[in-house]
Design a protein around this motif. Structure first.
Motif, PDB file in Angstrom:
ATOM      1  N   ASP A 225       1.317  -9.779   6.178  1.00  0.00           N
ATOM      2  CA  ASP A 225       0.717  -8.432   6.187  1.00  0.00           C
ATOM      3  C   ASP A 225       0.276  -8.040   7.597  1.00  0.00           C
ATOM      4  O   ASP A 225       0.387  -6.882   7.999  1.00  0.00           O
ATOM      5  CB  ASP A 225      -0.528  -8.363   5.290  1.00  0.00           C
ATOM      6  CG  ASP A 225      -0.197  -8.557   3.821  1.00  0.00           C
ATOM      7  OD1 ASP A 225       1.002  -8.569   3.487  1.00  0.00           O
ATOM      8  OD2 ASP A 225      -1.143  -8.695   3.015  1.00  0.00           O
ATOM      9  N   ASP A 228       3.179  -7.084   9.601  1.00  0.00           N
ATOM     10  CA  ASP A 228       3.625  -5.747   9.190  1.00  0.00           C
ATOM     11  C   ASP A 228       2.778  -4.669   9.876  1.00  0.00           C
ATOM     12  O   ASP A 228       3.286  -3.650  10.330  1.00  0.00           O
ATOM     13  CB  ASP A 228       3.496  -5.565   7.671  1.00  0.00           C
ATOM     14  CG  ASP A 228       4.368  -6.549   6.912  1.00  0.00           C
ATOM     15  OD1 ASP A 228       5.209  -7.211   7.555  1.00  0.00           O
ATOM     16  OD2 ASP A 228       4.201  -6.658   5.684  1.00  0.00           O
ATOM     17  N   GLU A 264       7.865  -3.628   7.067  1.00  0.00           N
ATOM     18  CA  GLU A 264       8.069  -4.891   6.362  1.00  0.00           C
ATOM     19  C   GLU A 264       9.550  -5.147   6.132  1.00  0.00           C
ATOM     20  O   GLU A 264      10.059  -6.249   6.314  1.00  0.00           O
ATOM     21  CB  GLU A 264       7.297  -4.864   5.047  1.00  0.00           C
ATOM     22  CG  GLU A 264       7.001  -6.223   4.472  1.00  0.00           C
ATOM     23  CD  GLU A 264       7.968  -6.692   3.399  1.00  0.00           C
ATOM     24  OE1 GLU A 264       7.950  -7.888   3.064  1.00  0.00           O
ATOM     25  OE2 GLU A 264       8.759  -5.869   2.898  1.00  0.00           O
TER      26      GLU A 264
END
Ligand code: AMP
Length: 613
Positions: A225, A228, A264
């Motif tokens: 995450d 990303d 992503e």
């Protein structure tokens, strides 16, 4: 017979696996997908929440009503979560000791309720595919999850209608999946797990088919995450420049969600390709965006994040007292380890090519299924051993931490100690259960507190046995018993609200960082407690038998008393630490000066006792 399924409840994706005829495999959902995005969307009206891919799709259009990465909030209190972590496209609420809540469409959801939705979908999918009711599961958690987080996970399983047979550590499950039990006796392995939201490194030792965790380190706030977000920030800057709009794109949650999704996707593609196209059509009615992104650029944007895992790896090796060359294998877990940059770093740290024979996304779920099979009687000769990630203990007089189960102890484990009172005629003792590596109670996490009552007695006389037991799920049961009466209390440390959680990694690095200060505090507190006891006892004895002392000797005692008091005054109002060396010397001098006084006092007490009927 219905199997005990294995569930990897991930930050980004969740999976359910089972074992059939000795073969573990991940169960696909009705659409044939094996990874279920850990995303829950709450539609308008009374409609049932959507879970998985459908929820993921809804995320771009309804960012406020779509909850992702909820694992980060499991079992945590509001006060523990820095405000920047609450900055998601949906609302996260929580303050002080209260639990974290996620308000969506007029209802406040607890993280475990949201996780329960994900688990319920996995349960349904497994039932559909296996054609039997699935009611028992093994669920995995990061090795660094504390009691509150493990309990919240267990609770989520129960809310989903599952009997949670075991909560096991993800790296331990992965080792099972890689079949590393077939390595030679006493082989050591490293499990490097970089998933969507967390990083774990564990060093395991194989002993006759049993896995023992020698050490674990990690970072509960580092994962795909974060990569990303870095890539998305870069894309947002490009979008802003290309659109020429005065409004900052970061203010538009729908746009941010779309860019995050594109980031992503590009990241994944760049694990196999050197370059990829990012295209975001119709970001506004008259504006579409596209750009080419290279692997090199993404590596430059995220290199420092990946590099952060190095220190954890080195510490885990040091804790296990091993060199990279002592390892028989290094295995990769978590989708993010597909990134070539990650693989290169792992190879550099451990000096060997990592083993990638198992799909890194599936390893944990497969291992959990194998554990489920072991529990239901299959694979009889394997045994799992885990360790405690942090020390557990209780607060003692003066606000000090007294560890009962040290960090990295193999669980299940039982250990205990005897405690007494510090004040006369105390009627109860407060058992304040702590987790952490710091010397002072206040710097550790409070897991909860309870009181045990006993009949009043002079200080130092009552005996209270405190026993800690960590069961196979890693859940702590604390027993306190008044030895005299046998009265006892057992408390399971389970409420997420009573439990404080900070990142374990932070705790450990702080304990190293503050080692000197902590030691100074402990020495000061110890000396201060001793000084308090001695001042009180000396004054009492002087009042009783001081008149019989030679004035010169009495004068020496007065001077020594004064010196202890003066040393006590060196305490700094802010740091609460004084000159411990001086105080210890003064204590010693007072002890020497009062030798005869102590004898006189004792004689007087004895002869008084002899005269009493
Ligand atoms: P997990 O928590 O194991 O499901 O890991 C999910 C994370 O792995 C997410 O951050 C994904 O973006 C990332 N991921 C999945 N596949 C790839 C890939 N091929 N290359 C890079 N990252 C990936």
């Amino acid at each position: 017979m219905a199997p005990i399924v294995g569930i990897d409840l991930g930050t980004t994706n969740s999976l359910v696996a089972t074992v059939e005829a000795g073969m573990p495999y991940v169960i696909a959902d009705a659409e044939g997908r094996r990874l279920t995005p850990s995303v829950v969307h709450f539609p308008e009206g009374d409609a049932e929440p959507l879970v998985g891919v459908e929820a993921s799709r809804a995320r771009a259009l309804h960012p406020r009503e779509t909850v992702y990465s909820v694992k980060r909030f499991m079992g945590r209190r509001g006060a523990e979560i820095p405000s920047e972590e609450m900055l998601l496209s949906y609302l996260v609420r929580g303050s002080d000791a209260g639990p974290v809540e996620i308000p969506v469409r007029g209802r406040a959801w607890r993280p475990e309720e949201i996780s329960a939705r994900i688990l319920a979908k996995l349960k349904r999918d497994a039932e559909r595919m296996l054609g039997v009711e699935v009611s028992r599961a093994v669920i995995t958690v990061p090795a660094y999850f504390n009691d509150a987080q493990r309990n919240a996970t267990k609770k989520a399983g129960e809310l989903a209608g599952l009997v949670v047979e075991r909560i096991i550590n993800e790296p331990t499950a992965a080792a099972l999946a890689y079949g590393l039990d077939k390595l030679g006796i006493r082989s050591k392995i490293a499990v490097y797990d970089l998933g969507g939201g967390t990083f774990d490194i564990s060093i395991l030792e194989l002993d006759g088919g049993a896995f023992q965790v020698l050490s674990t380190h990690g970072n509960t706030r580092l994962g795909g995450d974060d990569l990303d977000r870095r890539i998305a920030d870069h894309l947002l800057t490009l979008v802003a420049a290309a659109s020429g709009a005065p409004a900052k794109p970061a203010d538009d949650p729908v746009l941010v969600a779309r860019v995050r999704e594109a980031a992503e996707k590009a990241k994944r593609e760049l694990s196999d390709k050197e370059e990829t196209e990012v295209s975001l059509p119709f970001l506004a009615a008259d504006f579409s965006f596209s750009t080419r992104l290279s692997r090199e650029k993404v590596e430059a944007l995220t290199h420092d994040l990946v590099e952060r895992t190095r220190a954890n790896c080195l510490r885990a090796l040091a804790d296990a007292k091993l060199q990279p060359a002592d390892l028989a294998a290094v295995v990769l877990v978590g989708g993010q380890t597909r990134m070539p940059l990650v693989r290169r770093l792992v190879e550099k740290i451990f000096g060997r090519e990592p083993n990638t024979t198992v799909n890194p996304d599936e390893a944990v779920a497969l291992g959990a299924a194998i554990q489920g099979e072991i529990l239901s009687g299959g694979f009889k000769d394997m045994l799992l051993l885990d360790v405690t990630p942090l020390s557990l203990g209780i607060e003692t007089f003066g606000g000090l931490m007294n560890a009962i189960i040290p960090r990295n102890s193999t669980i299940p484990i039982k250990a205990g100690e005897m405690f007494t009172t510090a004040v006369d005629r105390q009627r109860s003792m407060l058992i304040h259960v702590l987790q952490g590596e710091r010397e002072l109670a206040k710097d550790n996490w409070s897991l909860g507190r309870f009181e045990i009552a006993f009949s009043p007695a002079p200080k130092g006389v009552p005996r209270v046995g405190v026993q800690f037991e960590i069961d196979a799920n890693g859940i702590l049961h604390v027993l306190a018993r008044d030895v005299k009466t046998g009265v006892e209390k057992v408390v399971e440390m389970k409420s997420a609200v009573d439990v404080s959680d900070e990142a374990v990694e932070k705790m450990i690095s702080e304990s190293v960082e503050h080692a000197f200060d902590d030691l100074a505090q402990r020495q000061w507190i110890d000396a201060k407690i001793k000084a308090g006891d001695m001042l009180k006892a000396t004054r009492h004895a002087l009042g009783e038998v001081g008149a019989t002392l030679d004035p010169v000797e009495r004068g020496k005692i007065e001077v020594a008393l004064h010196e202890v008091e003066a040393a006590l005054e060196t305490e700094d109002a802010k740091t609460k630490v004084g000159n411990a060396t001086l105080l210890k010397q003064a204590n010693g001098a007072l002890d020497d000066a009062t030798q005869r006084l102590a004898t006189l006092f004792l004689d007087a007490s004895l002869s008084r006792a002899a005269k009493e009927p």
